[in-house]
Design a protein around this motif. Sequence first.
Motif, PDB file in Angstrom:
ATOM      1  N   VAL A  50      35.494 -53.264  30.988  1.00  0.00           N
ATOM      2  CA  VAL A  50      34.624 -52.565  30.377  1.00  0.00           C
ATOM      3  C   VAL A  50      33.722 -51.505  31.413  1.00  0.00           C
ATOM      4  CG1 VAL A  50      31.952 -52.388  29.086  1.00  0.00           C
ATOM      5  CG2 VAL A  50      33.941 -54.007  28.516  1.00  0.00           C
ATOM      6  N   LYS A  51      33.610 -51.957  32.643  1.00  0.00           N
ATOM      7  CA  LYS A  51      33.141 -51.080  33.614  1.00  0.00           C
ATOM      8  C   LYS A  51      34.131 -50.124  33.888  1.00  0.00           C
ATOM      9  CE  LYS A  51      30.601 -55.147  35.637  1.00  0.00           C
ATOM     10  NZ  LYS A  51      30.712 -55.944  36.894  1.00  0.00           N
ATOM     11  N   LYS A  52      35.241 -50.245  34.094  1.00  0.00           N
ATOM     12  CA  LYS A  52      36.247 -49.575  34.219  1.00  0.00           C
ATOM     13  C   LYS A  52      36.476 -48.408  33.340  1.00  0.00           C
ATOM     14  CE  LYS A  52      41.186 -48.924  35.768  1.00  0.00           C
ATOM     15  NZ  LYS A  52      42.480 -49.763  36.068  1.00  0.00           N
ATOM     16  N   PHE A  53      36.278 -48.707  32.161  1.00  0.00           N
ATOM     17  CA  PHE A  53      36.298 -47.746  30.875  1.00  0.00           C
ATOM     18  C   PHE A  53      35.046 -46.823  30.942  1.00  0.00           C
ATOM     19  CE2 PHE A  53      34.648 -46.439  26.726  1.00  0.00           C
ATOM     20  CZ  PHE A  53      35.843 -45.985  26.346  1.00  0.00           C
ATOM     21  N   LEU A  54      34.020 -47.273  31.298  1.00  0.00           N
ATOM     22  CA  LEU A  54      32.845 -46.510  31.533  1.00  0.00           C
ATOM     23  C   LEU A  54      32.994 -45.654  32.882  1.00  0.00           C
ATOM     24  CD1 LEU A  54      29.994 -48.986  30.718  1.00  0.00           C
ATOM     25  CD2 LEU A  54      30.812 -46.912  29.358  1.00  0.00           C
ATOM     26  N   LEU A  55      33.452 -45.994  33.976  1.00  0.00           N
ATOM     27  CA  LEU A  55      33.666 -45.328  35.048  1.00  0.00           C
ATOM     28  C   LEU A  55      34.523 -43.980  35.031  1.00  0.00           C
ATOM     29  CD1 LEU A  55      33.052 -48.221  37.762  1.00  0.00           C
ATOM     30  CD2 LEU A  55      31.552 -46.125  37.376  1.00  0.00           C
ATOM     31  N   ASN A  56      35.600 -44.483  34.289  1.00  0.00           N
ATOM     32  CA  ASN A  56      36.799 -43.498  33.954  1.00  0.00           C
ATOM     33  C   ASN A  56      36.478 -42.468  33.137  1.00  0.00           C
ATOM     34  OD1 ASN A  56      38.468 -44.742  35.633  1.00  0.00           O
ATOM     35  ND2 ASN A  56      39.492 -46.010  34.329  1.00  0.00           N
ATOM     36  N   ASN A  57      35.361 -42.445  32.152  1.00  0.00           N
ATOM     37  CA  ASN A  57      34.870 -41.515  31.301  1.00  0.00           C
ATOM     38  C   ASN A  57      33.934 -40.608  32.265  1.00  0.00           C
ATOM     39  OD1 ASN A  57      35.858 -41.769  28.569  1.00  0.00           O
ATOM     40  ND2 ASN A  57      35.494 -43.596  29.069  1.00  0.00           N
ATOM     41  N   SER A  58      34.081 -39.359  31.859  1.00  0.00           N
ATOM     42  CA  SER A  58      33.372 -38.673  32.718  1.00  0.00           C
ATOM     43  C   SER A  58      31.705 -38.611  32.425  1.00  0.00           C
ATOM     44  CB  SER A  58      33.439 -36.920  32.586  1.00  0.00           C
ATOM     45  OG  SER A  58      33.096 -36.873  31.327  1.00  0.00           O
ATOM     46  N   LYS A  59      30.783 -38.352  33.286  1.00  0.00           N
ATOM     47  CA  LYS A  59      29.186 -38.502  32.975  1.00  0.00           C
ATOM     48  C   LYS A  59      29.091 -37.478  31.808  1.00  0.00           C
ATOM     49  CE  LYS A  59      27.916 -39.423  37.574  1.00  0.00           C
ATOM     50  NZ  LYS A  59      27.035 -38.967  38.744  1.00  0.00           N
ATOM     51  N   LYS A  60      29.641 -36.174  31.523  1.00  0.00           N
ATOM     52  CA  LYS A  60      29.661 -35.303  30.621  1.00  0.00           C
ATOM     53  C   LYS A  60      29.573 -36.134  29.198  1.00  0.00           C
ATOM     54  CE  LYS A  60      30.281 -30.509  29.531  1.00  0.00           C
ATOM     55  NZ  LYS A  60      31.330 -29.522  29.831  1.00  0.00           N
ATOM     56  N   ASN A  61      30.799 -36.826  28.992  1.00  0.00           N
ATOM     57  CA  ASN A  61      31.197 -37.483  27.944  1.00  0.00           C
ATOM     58  C   ASN A  61      30.233 -38.703  27.654  1.00  0.00           C
ATOM     59  OD1 ASN A  61      33.429 -35.913  27.279  1.00  0.00           O
ATOM     60  ND2 ASN A  61      34.749 -37.544  28.472  1.00  0.00           N
ATOM     61  N   LEU A  62      29.698 -39.557  28.512  1.00  0.00           N
ATOM     62  CA  LEU A  62      28.897 -40.626  28.436  1.00  0.00           C
ATOM     63  C   LEU A  62      27.373 -40.159  28.163  1.00  0.00           C
ATOM     64  CD1 LEU A  62      29.643 -42.759  31.443  1.00  0.00           C
ATOM     65  CD2 LEU A  62      30.513 -43.099  28.996  1.00  0.00           C
ATOM     66  N   LYS A  63      27.015 -38.852  28.446  1.00  0.00           N
ATOM     67  CA  LYS A  63      25.681 -38.226  28.097  1.00  0.00           C
ATOM     68  C   LYS A  63      25.627 -37.891  26.689  1.00  0.00           C
ATOM     69  CE  LYS A  63      24.606 -36.532  32.743  1.00  0.00           C
ATOM     70  NZ  LYS A  63      24.660 -35.120  33.306  1.00  0.00           N
ATOM     71  N   ARG A  64      26.573 -37.598  25.979  1.00  0.00           N
ATOM     72  CA  ARG A  64      26.631 -37.438  24.727  1.00  0.00           C
ATOM     73  C   ARG A  64      26.709 -38.495  23.592  1.00  0.00           C
ATOM     74  NH1 ARG A  64      32.024 -34.345  23.899  1.00  0.00           N
ATOM     75  NH2 ARG A  64      32.211 -34.084  25.853  1.00  0.00           N
ATOM     76  N   MET A  65      26.643 -39.807  24.397  1.00  0.00           N
ATOM     77  CA  MET A  65      26.651 -40.868  23.544  1.00  0.00           C
ATOM     78  C   MET A  65      25.591 -41.877  24.173  1.00  0.00           C
ATOM     79  SD  MET A  65      30.342 -41.981  22.418  1.00  0.00           S
ATOM     80  CE  MET A  65      31.279 -41.509  23.975  1.00  0.00           C
ATOM     81  N   PRO A  66      24.107 -41.759  23.961  1.00  0.00           N
ATOM     82  CA  PRO A  66      23.503 -42.416  24.883  1.00  0.00           C
ATOM     83  C   PRO A  66      23.486 -44.086  24.716  1.00  0.00           C
ATOM     84  CG  PRO A  66      22.419 -41.331  23.209  1.00  0.00           C
ATOM     85  CD  PRO A  66      23.648 -40.964  22.921  1.00  0.00           C
ATOM     86  N   ASP A  67      24.037 -44.445  23.527  1.00  0.00           N
ATOM     87  CA  ASP A  67      24.262 -45.757  23.374  1.00  0.00           C
ATOM     88  C   ASP A  67      25.684 -46.054  22.921  1.00  0.00           C
ATOM     89  OD1 ASP A  67      21.473 -46.890  24.091  1.00  0.00           O
ATOM     90  OD2 ASP A  67      20.887 -46.423  22.154  1.00  0.00           O
ATOM     91  N   ILE A  68      26.365 -46.962  23.813  1.00  0.00           N
ATOM     92  CA  ILE A  68      27.873 -47.280  23.421  1.00  0.00           C
ATOM     93  C   ILE A  68      27.910 -48.828  23.452  1.00  0.00           C
ATOM     94  CG2 ILE A  68      30.289 -47.145  24.453  1.00  0.00           C
ATOM     95  CD1 ILE A  68      29.214 -44.932  26.186  1.00  0.00           C
TER      96      ILE A  68
END
Length: 145
Positions: A50-68
């Motif tokens: 899970v940690k690796k998945f989050l780190l491998n996704n760009s900050k830009k992609n994560l910002k579009r989904m505030p809750d995962i």
Amino acid sequence: MKNIIIILLIYFFYSSCEEDKPEFIKSKAIGGLFLLKNPPKEDSLVKNLVKKFLLNNSKKNLKRMPDIDFYRYTSDTKYFLNHKEDDPSGLSLGEEQLSFYEEEKIAVFSISKCENDNANLIGELRFYNEYGNFYRPDTIIFKCY
């Protein structure tokens, strides 16, 4: 010819014994929902995935989904890959809610603005059930300055 058949049988035996690789599958119906298919048996390996998945996704992609939300892929949870949760008011014919599958929850990742600095974001990863203490974030991604 006999040797080739023996080699092929050995190959098929070993390839059928291999475990399927873990895979994150994004829901097409519910934004920010990922199901983990073929999770490892060890909880520490699941946490690392899970940690690796989050780190491998760009900050830009994560910002579009505030809750995962991360759940295990099961015969029950796979429903939510192509279907939204049913209306909890009872107005729909079916009754499918993610909350029915609490035991399948793995983690939630939340992004919020920093308390003292609205320009920066902080991301907290909280694990459920056997994976960790939900009330104490395990990983923080992004930083508040």
